[in-house]
Motif scaffolding. Structure first.
Motif, PDB file in Angstrom:
ATOM      1  N   UNK A 583       0.824  -1.211   0.000  1.00 49.57           N
ATOM      2  CA  UNK A 583       0.000   0.000   0.000  1.00 49.57           C
ATOM      3  C   UNK A 583       0.857   1.259   0.000  1.00 49.57           C
ATOM      4  N   UNK A 584       1.978   1.239   0.702  1.00 47.43           N
ATOM      5  CA  UNK A 584       2.880   2.387   0.756  1.00 47.43           C
ATOM      6  C   UNK A 584       3.870   2.384  -0.408  1.00 47.43           C
ATOM      7  N   UNK A 585       4.366   1.206  -0.751  1.00 44.86           N
ATOM      8  CA  UNK A 585       5.426   1.114  -1.752  1.00 44.86           C
ATOM      9  C   UNK A 585       4.968   1.544  -3.138  1.00 44.86           C
ATOM     10  N   UNK A 586       3.803   1.074  -3.557  1.00 48.47           N
ATOM     11  CA  UNK A 586       3.371   1.342  -4.922  1.00 48.47           C
ATOM     12  C   UNK A 586       3.221   2.836  -5.223  1.00 48.47           C
ATOM     13  N   UNK A 587       2.509   3.614  -4.391  1.00 46.38           N
ATOM     14  CA  UNK A 587       2.410   5.043  -4.711  1.00 46.38           C
ATOM     15  C   UNK A 587       3.735   5.780  -4.610  1.00 46.38           C
ATOM     16  N   UNK A 588       4.618   5.346  -3.707  1.00 42.82           N
ATOM     17  CA  UNK A 588       5.914   6.015  -3.592  1.00 42.82           C
ATOM     18  C   UNK A 588       6.767   5.767  -4.834  1.00 42.82           C
ATOM     19  N   UNK A 589       6.859   4.517  -5.264  1.00 47.41           N
ATOM     20  CA  UNK A 589       7.625   4.235  -6.481  1.00 47.41           C
ATOM     21  C   UNK A 589       6.977   4.899  -7.701  1.00 47.41           C
ATOM     22  N   UNK A 590       5.655   4.889  -7.762  1.00 41.66           N
ATOM     23  CA  UNK A 590       4.956   5.509  -8.892  1.00 41.66           C
ATOM     24  C   UNK A 590       5.254   7.001  -8.952  1.00 41.66           C
ATOM     25  N   UNK A 591       5.193   7.670  -7.803  1.00 42.88           N
ATOM     26  CA  UNK A 591       5.441   9.120  -7.761  1.00 42.88           C
ATOM     27  C   UNK A 591       6.902   9.428  -8.087  1.00 42.88           C
ATOM     28  N   UNK A 600      15.846   7.725 -13.056  1.00 41.13           N
ATOM     29  CA  UNK A 600      15.405   6.349 -12.830  1.00 41.13           C
ATOM     30  C   UNK A 600      16.514   5.490 -12.242  1.00 41.13           C
ATOM     31  N   UNK A 601      17.758   5.812 -12.534  1.00 42.11           N
ATOM     32  CA  UNK A 601      18.865   5.045 -11.951  1.00 42.11           C
ATOM     33  C   UNK A 601      18.837   5.127 -10.427  1.00 42.11           C
ATOM     34  N   UNK A 602      18.441   6.285  -9.910  1.00 41.85           N
ATOM     35  CA  UNK A 602      18.319   6.471  -8.459  1.00 41.85           C
ATOM     36  C   UNK A 602      17.249   5.529  -7.898  1.00 41.85           C
ATOM     37  N   UNK A 603      16.108   5.453  -8.603  1.00 41.86           N
ATOM     38  CA  UNK A 603      15.005   4.584  -8.160  1.00 41.86           C
ATOM     39  C   UNK A 603      15.454   3.127  -8.170  1.00 41.86           C
ATOM     40  N   UNK A 604      16.119   2.707  -9.242  1.00 41.22           N
ATOM     41  CA  UNK A 604      16.537   1.318  -9.369  1.00 41.22           C
ATOM     42  C   UNK A 604      17.614   0.966  -8.346  1.00 41.22           C
ATOM     43  N   UNK A 622       5.917  -4.339  -8.142  1.00 38.35           N
ATOM     44  CA  UNK A 622       6.875  -3.256  -8.385  1.00 38.35           C
ATOM     45  C   UNK A 622       7.781  -3.582  -9.567  1.00 38.35           C
ATOM     46  N   UNK A 623       8.120  -4.862  -9.745  1.00 42.58           N
ATOM     47  CA  UNK A 623       8.859  -5.262 -10.950  1.00 42.58           C
ATOM     48  C   UNK A 623       8.133  -4.786 -12.201  1.00 42.58           C
ATOM     49  N   UNK A 624       6.825  -5.040 -12.222  1.00 44.71           N
ATOM     50  CA  UNK A 624       6.014  -4.643 -13.381  1.00 44.71           C
ATOM     51  C   UNK A 624       5.967  -3.132 -13.537  1.00 44.71           C
ATOM     52  N   UNK A 625       5.837  -2.434 -12.424  1.00 45.65           N
ATOM     53  CA  UNK A 625       5.767  -0.972 -12.463  1.00 45.65           C
ATOM     54  C   UNK A 625       7.059  -0.372 -13.016  1.00 45.65           C
TER      55      UNK A 625
END
Length: 632
Positions: A583-591, A600-604, A622-625
Motif C-alpha cells: 500500500x505504501x510502496x506502490x504510490x511512492x515508487x509511482x510518484x 530512474x537510476x536512483x530509483x533502481x 513493483x517489478x512490473x511498475x
C-alpha cells in the motif's frame, strides 16, 4: 429480462441449499456455486472430486529455505470420478499414495502456466478414500518469505506465508479455489527455540522439542492456510484475545492492540456471535506485504500500524470483520472479491463507530472516498474501465489485479447505499441473517443480488430503485447516487489549512489534538502551489520527515517527492528499504517515476537494495511498475 433471470437464480439457489442438507449426497451439491460460476484460477474440478480434510506433517528448514512435507487428504467424490486435480506451483512431488499406503506412479503434472502453476492429476477408483502426497517446496516458493537475522527485530530468522490469492499452491498441493473449503490438522517441526503458529488453534509458548500440533475444526478455503515461525512471545488480553510479537516489539504491540476485546464485543453485538473460538494477532516483521491478513484465529498484521496512539488500529477491526465477511461467507471466485472486501470495510467502519464514535467512522469513510475517486479517475484514463466494476473478469490474469479500491471502497459505498435505502435497522438485521444463514459457505455476486432482492427489499416491502445493481455492480466508474458523508472535524482541518496558507503561522496548528486522519486530510488537501519553504515550515513544527506514523510519513513523502523537498530523501530510502507493505510502496515508487527531478537510476538503486526485503506479492507488482528484470 434481468429480473426474470434473478428470480430463476433464486429458486435454483433455494433448491441447491435444500439439497446440501442431505450429507449422504453432498458431493452432488457440495459446490453449488460452481454450477453458477467457474473458478478460472484453479485447475480443480470440485463437482467430481474435492478435499474434505487435510492432515499435514511438515518440517521447516531455515538452512535450505524449504518445507519438507507429507499432506494427507480425505476426499469426497462423485461415483463417476476418475481423478482428482490439485493446484501446484514449483513443488517437487516425491511420491503419491492412495488409501495411505498404496503408492501409485500414474499421477501426472500437466501444463505450466506462469500464473496458475501446474495441475497435478491423480487417478481414482471406487475404493479411494484418501490421497497422500510427499513433497518439498522450492526455496523460491512465492507464498513463503524467509527472513534472515538482519531482517527481524529479534535478530533471529523468521518465516511467514501469504497464501492469498492463489499462492497456497506454492507451499501445499491444494485445490486453490475460495469456493472449496476443508478442515485441517498439522504437525510442524521447527528448529529449537522457535515458535510455530498457524491459522488454527495455536500454542502460546515455545516448546523445547520444536514440534507443534495444530487443529482447524472449521472449514476454510486454501487462501486462509497460514504458517509462521519465529522467535515470538505471547501476551494475553482476555479469554479469547491475545497478541504474538518478537520480544523487542511486544511492549509496543500489546499497548497498541489493547482494545481487541472491545472490537470483538462490538462486532458480535452488530452481526452475531464470533464463531472462530480465538481472535489473536501476530505482529509480523516489516516485510509483510499487506496491512493485515485475516487468517482465522490468527490475524497477521504489519508493524506499520504501531503508531503509538491506536490511530491505525482500524486495520485490526478490518481483519476482525473478515471473521464474518470472507472467512465465514466467502467470495466464490476472485471475480467476486468485492463480496469479501466491500462487506469488510463496511463492517470495519461500523466497529470503529461503535467504539470511537460516528465522527471517527466518517473520517475513515471520507478518506476511502477520496482514494476511490482518485483510483477510478486513473483507471478510466488508463483504459481500465472494466476493472471499475464490482463484478470483475480476471480470467487469464493474476487475481492480485483485483486488489484495488474498487473491491474495498466502491463495495463499501454500495453497501452504504443499501443501508440508506433500507434504513440501518433493516439493513443490520439483513446482514446478521446473511452471515448466519450462509455461514461457512461461499457466495457469488449473482447469488448475493438475488438474496438481497428477496430478503432486504421484498421482505421489508422496500422498492428497489431502477438499475440499482446494473449501475453499482455491473456499471463502470462511480454511480450518481453515491452516499454523501460529512465530517465536522475535516471541515475544521480545511479551515485551519486555509488560514495557515495565508498567514504561514505554525501557532495555528494543533500540537497534539488532531488524530492521524485529520493530519492525513491536512496534508492531502495541500494545494500544488506550495513549495519547499512551506514544507520546511511544516516540518519544523511537526517533524513529519521523521514521523513514526507510517501513514503520515507516506503522505508527507509523496508531497516531498512532488515538490522536490530534499530533506525527505534519506528517510525515503530507509523507508523503502525497510518497509514491505505494498500500500505504501506502490504510490511512492509511482510518484518517484513520475517526478521530473528524479533519475530512474536512483530509483533502481534503491529498489535493488530493497527488493530482497519484499514479499513476492510486493516485488511482483513493483517489478512490473518499474520494468525491472531481476538477474537469474
Amino acid at each position: 429480462m434481468k429480473n426474470t433471470l434473478l428470480i430463476f437464480q433464486f429458486f435454483v439457489l433455494v433448491l441447491l441449499n435444500a439439497c446440501t442438507n442431505n450429507e449422504t449426497d453432498s458431493i452432488q451439491h457440495m459446490n453449488k456455486i460452481h454450477l453458477q460460476s467457474k473458478d478460472h484460477h484453479s485447475y480443480a474440478k470440485p463437482n467430481e472430486a474435492r478435499i474434505k480434510h487435510l492432515r499435514l506433517n511438515m518440517e521447516v528448514s531455515f538452512d535450505e529455505k524449504v518445507l519438507k512435507s507429507t499432506a494427507t487428504y480425505q476426499i469426497e467424490k462423485s461415483p463417476s470420478a476418475k481423478e482428482i486435480i490439485f493446484d501446484t506451483k514449483d513443488l517437487e512431488i516425491k511420491a503419491v499414495y492412495v488409501n495411505d499406503s498404496i503408492e501409485i506412479k500414474s499421477y501426472s503434472l500437466k501444463g505450466k502456466d506462469e500464473i496458475l502453476g501446474q495441475a497435478l492429476h491423480i487417478p481414482l477408483d471406487t475404493t479411494t478414500k484418501t490421497i497422500k502426497i510427499e513433497y518439498e517446496t522450492s526455496p523460491n516458493a512465492e507464498a513463503l518469505q524467509w527472513l534472515n537475522e538482519k531482517q527481524t527485530a529479534s535478530g533471529k530468522p523468521f518465516l511467514f506465508t501469504q497464501s492469498q490469492a492463489i499462492l497456497c499452491r506454492s507451499w501445499i498441493p491444494i485445490q486453490d479455489s475460495p469456493s472449496i473449503k476443508f478442515t485441517y490438522e498439522a504437525q510442524v517441526k521447527v528448529p529449537e527455540g522457535f515458535l510455530a503458529l498457524m491459522s488454527a488453534e495455536n500454542p502460546q509458548a515455545i516448546d523445547t522439542t520444536g514440534v507443534y500440533s495444530f487443529n482447524m475444526p472449521y472449514k476454510i478455503p486454501a487462501y486462509l492456510m497460514a504458517l509462521s515461525v519465529g522467535d515470538l512471545d505471547f501476551h494475553k488480553y482476555d479469554s479469547i484475545c491475545g497478541v504474538y510479537a518478537e520480544p523487542p516489539t511486544m511492549e509496543k504491540a500489546k499497548n497498541e492492540l489493547e482494545d481487541l476485546d472491545k472490537m470483538v464485543a462490538a462486532a458480535s453485538k452488530l452481526y452475531g456471535k464470533y464463531k472462530w473460538g480465538r481472535f489473536d494477532v501476530l505482529m509480523l516483521p516489516p516485510s509483510f506485504p499487506f496491512g493485515g491478513m485475516e487468517n482465522p484465529m490468527l490475524t497477521f498484521a504489519t508493524p506499520t500500524i504501531l503508531a503509538g496512539d491506536k490511530s491505525l488500529t482500524s486495520l485490526i477491526a478490518h481483519e476482525l470483520a473478515h471473521s464474518w465477511s470472507g472467512n465465514l461467507v466467502t467470495n466464490a471466485t476472485w471475480d467476486d472479491f468485492w463480496l469479501n472486501e466491500g462487506f469488510t470495510v463496511y463492517f470495519e467502519y461500523r466497529i470503529m463507530e461503535a467504539i470511537y464514535g460516528k465522527e471517527y467512522a466518517n473520517m475513515l469513510a471520507l478518506i476511502s472516498k477520496r482514494e476511490l475517486e482518485q483510483e477510478v479517475k486513473e483507471m478510466m484514463a488508463d483504459g481500465k474501465e472494466e476493472d471499475t466494476k464490482l463484478k470483475l473478469n480476471l480470467k487469464g490474469r493474476n487475481p492480485d489485479e483485483g486488489l484495488t479500491s474498487i473491491a474495498y471502497d466502491k463495495g463499501y459505498f454500495f453497501l452504504k447505499r443499501l443501508e440508506e435505502l433500507a434504513g440501518r435497522e433493516h439493513f443490520d438485521q439483513f446482514l446478521a441473517n446473511y452471515f448466519d444463514e450462509n455461514a461457512f459457505q461461499t457466495m457469488t455476486t449473482e447469488g448475493f443480488i438475488t438474496y438481497t432482492q428477496q430478503y432486504l427489499f421484498a421482505k421489508n416491502n422496500i422498492e428497489e430503485p431502477d438499475n440499482l445493481f446494473d449501475d453499482w455492480v455491473y456499471g463502470v466508474g462511480l454511480p450518481d447516487d453515491m452516499p454523501q458523508i460529512e465530517s465536522g472535524l475535516f471541515k475544521n482541518v480545511e479551515s485551519t489549512l486555509e488560514k495557515w496558507l495565508v498567514q504561514k503561522d505554525n501557532d495555528l496548528l494543533p500540537d497534539s489534538a488532531w488524530s492521524t486522519h485529520e493530519w492525513l486530510h491536512f496534508l492531502h488537501e495541500m494545494p500544488d502551489s506550495i513549495g519547499v519553504d512551506e514544507m520546511r515550515l511544516l516540518d519544523a513544527k511537526k517533524n513529519f520527515t521523521t514521523s513514526g506514523n507510517s501513514e503520515i510519513k507516506t503522505e508527507w513523502m509523496l508531497l516531498g517527492i512532488k515538490h522536490n523537498y530534499k530533506p525527505i530523501y534519506p528517510e525515503l530510502e530507509r523507508f523503502l528499504i525497510n518497509t514491505g507493505r505494498r500500500k505504501f510502496l506502490m504510490p511512492l515508487y509511482q510518484t518517484l517515476l513520475e517526478s521530473e527531478n528524479i533519475n530512474k537510476d536512483y530509483i533502481l538503486r534503491i529498489y535493488e537494495q530493497a527488493r530482497s526485503n519484499y514479499h513476492y506479492v510486493s516485488y511482483n507488482s513493483i517489478d512490473n511498475l518499474l520494468g525491472y528484470q531481476p538477474q537469474k
